[in-house]
Design an enzyme around this catalytic site. Structure first.
Site, mmCIF file in Angstrom:
data_model
loop_
_atom_site.group_PDB
_atom_site.id
_atom_site.type_symbol
_atom_site.label_atom_id
_atom_site.label_comp_id
_atom_site.label_asym_id
_atom_site.label_seq_id
_atom_site.Cartn_x
_atom_site.Cartn_y
_atom_site.Cartn_z
ATOM 1 N N SER A 552 8.650 8.192 9.257
ATOM 2 C CA SER A 552 7.482 8.899 8.724
ATOM 3 C C SER A 552 6.407 9.189 9.769
ATOM 4 O O SER A 552 5.452 9.912 9.488
ATOM 5 C CB SER A 552 6.891 8.128 7.545
ATOM 6 O OG SER A 552 6.180 7.025 8.005
ATOM 7 N N LYS A 595 -0.784 5.550 1.228
ATOM 8 C CA LYS A 595 -1.239 6.110 2.510
ATOM 9 C C LYS A 595 -2.530 6.896 2.324
ATOM 10 O O LYS A 595 -3.461 6.784 3.123
ATOM 11 C CB LYS A 595 -0.147 7.004 3.106
ATOM 12 C CG LYS A 595 1.001 6.195 3.720
ATOM 13 C CD LYS A 595 2.120 7.104 4.165
ATOM 14 C CE LYS A 595 3.227 6.309 4.850
ATOM 15 N NZ LYS A 595 4.398 7.148 5.121
#
Ligand SMILES: Nc1ncnc2c1ncn2[C@@H]1O[C@H](COP(=O)(O)OP(=O)(O)OP(=O)(O)O)[C@@H](O)[C@H]1O
Length: 640
Positions: A552, A595
């Site tokens: 990611s 996140k």
């Protein structure tokens, strides 16, 4: 008596001496008479006068005793000392000295025997007296014990110490005071709280798995939910429904099944300890577990993701059966001594019909699928700084203390957990109380909090990574661990290298998938710029250690290399997440919710996420801009 006897014996030995000397008996009638009188006195002392007369009359010696004739009196003596009524031969005058010697000896023996007997009797009497006193003492103690109960001075003293200890636990009681009691007091988890209430309020409540970071109110919310639902009309839980809480990390499967606090166990009768009544008859007694205690209520297992797999499987069986069955080779169904309740336990099992609520900080993918399939799921989010501030405000009110302006904000800079925030507040309360020990109203100052933070060596949770300036070869990425999102600082330096022989360096500790992203980035850079990274020495660094794994960070790494290579400064208030394909496409990643939260907490103004993750963006999000991209070009436009 003893003196007389001694005199007699002495006299006797003198007589013997004179006999030896003369070789014959030659004593006057007067001497013999005196001797006979003396012997009667000894006898009378020995038996007592009354007894002697009684004895004499029985032995037909009374007349002989009182006779004027010396011979008859001697015959009387003979009858008395030999205890012989048949003695009828009147002794001759010349035999008298010998007879008297014999009588003397017999009397001496009798006196000696009596004296020994007396001594023995005295010893026996003394011993008996001693025993008697001991016995009385024992009985007295017993009565004291019976009337005073099981306590004595020692046990009462220990009890007093224990009671004092129980009264002097201000911290634990403070935590009790601060524990939320109503749904409105659970801060920042409105959706999760509503979800819990709805799942418990139905007539058919399901088992529940709660996911979320540590210390954000999962346990408190479950407790509050039960208490709230109990008050609903037609509630499935009665007013006395129990809430049994246990930590999954402490529950272990014991292969011998000697102890099993969760599911219960059956001990061999000899190990039943204090239950002697059953041990003696050899009857095993099952010990019920927490699942039985939780019957009709809630069994809350914290950190259920850490629970022993075998034990979890057994628990799943109980969830299905709603009953726990016990087994023991010591159980004999025919034994008439077996109490009915034990018979019932072995034959029918014990009800364990409860709602399981398991809480975990793990990702759902790490939870046993069999458990997940039996449960409905509720997600608790991380707390925002405003939530932590509200928890502190509530706690201040409950503690009845004044908080100086800024106390809540300082604490929320350092912690993101409600529990830790409460602990800092309690420590600061201690400081303030110490400072203002004579005052009734305590006020917690910012300086108290700062001192606590210093002594606990805490650093602000969010470092100052975000800035409004632009920077070259530096970008903010996003990571997630245990439901907590955080901002990563990624920096890149590019140096002209030997043509075709340049090197790419990345943190040694980074995972292989993260390393692959660097190679993917090299391909994308070539497409974008036509430059071959093999002509350069490229150094990629994740600041603060390379604990990153997974793909990611790929998009962020690609952008940072591009920026360093092309000397294009990047915005430093933007954070980026997404996988990069070698064609420059941005691929979806996990943990978007966390996140975005982490980015917001760090003060990030804009997050770049993959287009395919757009559905995971929380609705009604404010304070941060989310840009979804599907290509590297779109992403570059959002950060340059
Ligand atoms: N969201 C919240 N609202 C109000 N108080 C909270 C919240 N989160 C935590 N607290 C405070 O922190 C204490 C501990 O919280 P709790 O045990 O409920 O957290 P948890 O999520 O179950 O933590 P863990 O999973 O680590 O056990 C609570 O008693 C409460 O005082």
């Amino acid at each position: 008596m003893r003196g007389l006897l001694d005199r007699l014996i002495k006299k006797n030995s003198e007589n013997n001496q004179s006999l030896n000397n003369q070789g014959r008996e030659d004593r006057s009638a007067e001497e013999l008479k005196l001797e006979v009188d003396a012997l009667y006195v000894v006898l009378s002392n020995l038996y007592g006068t009354d007894k002697l007369i009684l004895k004499a009359s029985k032995l037909e010696a009374l007349t002989l005793m009182r006779s004027e004739s010396l011979n008859e009196r001697v015959m009387g003596l003979q009858k008395l000392v030999h205890d012989d009524p048949t003695e009828s031969q009147l002794p001759k005058r010349e035999d008298l000295p010998a007879i008297l010697r014999d009588v003397e000896e017999t009397i001496a023996e009798m006196v000696a025997k009596k004296s020994v007997e007396e001594r023995l009797n005295q010893a026996v009497t003394d011993k008996m007296q001693e025993r008697h006193e001991e016995y009385i003492k024992e009985i007295k103690n017993q009565i004291i014990k019976e009337t005073a109960g099981p306590e004595n001075a020692q046990t009462l003293k220990k009890l007093a110490v224990l009671e004092k200890m129980n009264q002097t636990t201000p911290l634990s009681s403070a935590i009790d005071v601060l524990r939320p009691k109503r749904p409105e007091e659970i801060v920042g988890q409105e959706n999760a709280m509503r979800g819990l209430l709805a799942k418990l309020a139905t007539p058919y409540p399901q088992h529940i798995l709660i996911y979320g970071p540590p210390g954000v109110g999962k346990t408190s919310a479950a407790r509050v939910a039960l208490e709230t639902v109990k008050q609903f009309k037609n509630a499935s839980f009665s007013a006395d429904a129990p809430f049994i809480e246990v930590d999954g990390t402490t529950l272990r499967w014991d292969p011998r099944d000697v102890t099993n606090p969760l599911l219960g166990s059956v001990h061999d009768p000899i190990y039943q300890g204090a239950k002697k009544d059953l041990a003696e008859t050899g009857i095993p007694e099952p010990k019920l577990g927490l699942v039985n205690e939780a019957h009709t209520g809630i069994l809350f297992i914290d950190e259920i993701g850490e629970m022993d797999a075998l034990l979890l499987n057994k628990l799943l069986k109980v969830l299905e059966d709603k009953r726990v069955f016990f087994d023991s080779s010591y159980y004999d169904p025919q034994d008439p001594q077996t109490p009915l309740y034990i018979k019932k336990i072995f034959e029918e099992g014990v009800p364990a019909d409860f709602v399981l609520i398991g809480a975990t900080t793990r990702d759902p993918s790490e939870i046993n699928p069999a458990l997940r399939s039996r449960c409905t799921e509720v997600y608790f989010g991380p707390l925002e700084p405003e939530d932590v501030q509200e928890i502190i405000r509530q706690a201040g009110e409950k503690l009845n203390v004044q908080l100086e302006a800024g106390v809540e904000e300082i604490i929320s800079d350092y912690v993101i957990e409600g529990r830790k925030a409460i602990n800092i507040l309690l420590d600061s309360y201690g400081m303030a109380k110490f400072r203002e020990r004579d005052s009734d109203k305590i006020s917690i100052q910012t300086e108290d909090v700062r001192e606590v933070l210093r002594t606990n060596r805490l650093t602000p949770y969010v470092h100052n990574k975000v800035s409004s300036a632009r920077d070259q070869g530096r970008i903010l990425g996003l990571g997630v661990a245990g439901f907590l999102g955080s901002v990563l600082e990624i920096e890149v330096k590019v140096f002209q290298g030997p043509e075709g022989k340049g090197t790419i360096r990345f943190n040694e500790t980074a995972g292989t998938m993260a390393k692959d992203s660097v190679f993917n980035a090299a391909a994308v850079i070539r497409i974008l710029t036509g430059e071959d990274l093999r002509d350069y020495d490229v150094h990629v660094n994740v600041v603060g250690g390379g604990k990153i794994d997974g793909p990611s960070a790929g998009l962020a790494i690609t952008i940072a290399i591009y920026s360093a290579l092309k000397e294009r400064p990047l915005r430093q208030d933007v954070a980026v997440t997404g996988e990069i394909s070698i064609q420059g496409k941005v691929k979806p990643v996990g943990g978007i919710y966390e996140k975005i939260f982490g980015a917001k907490q760090a003060g990030v103004q804009r997050v770049i996420i993959p287009e395919d993750n757009i559905d995971e963006v929380p609705s009604g999000l404010t304070g941060i801009e989310v840009i979804a991209v599907s290509t590297i070009e779109e992403a570059l436009r959002a950060v340059l």
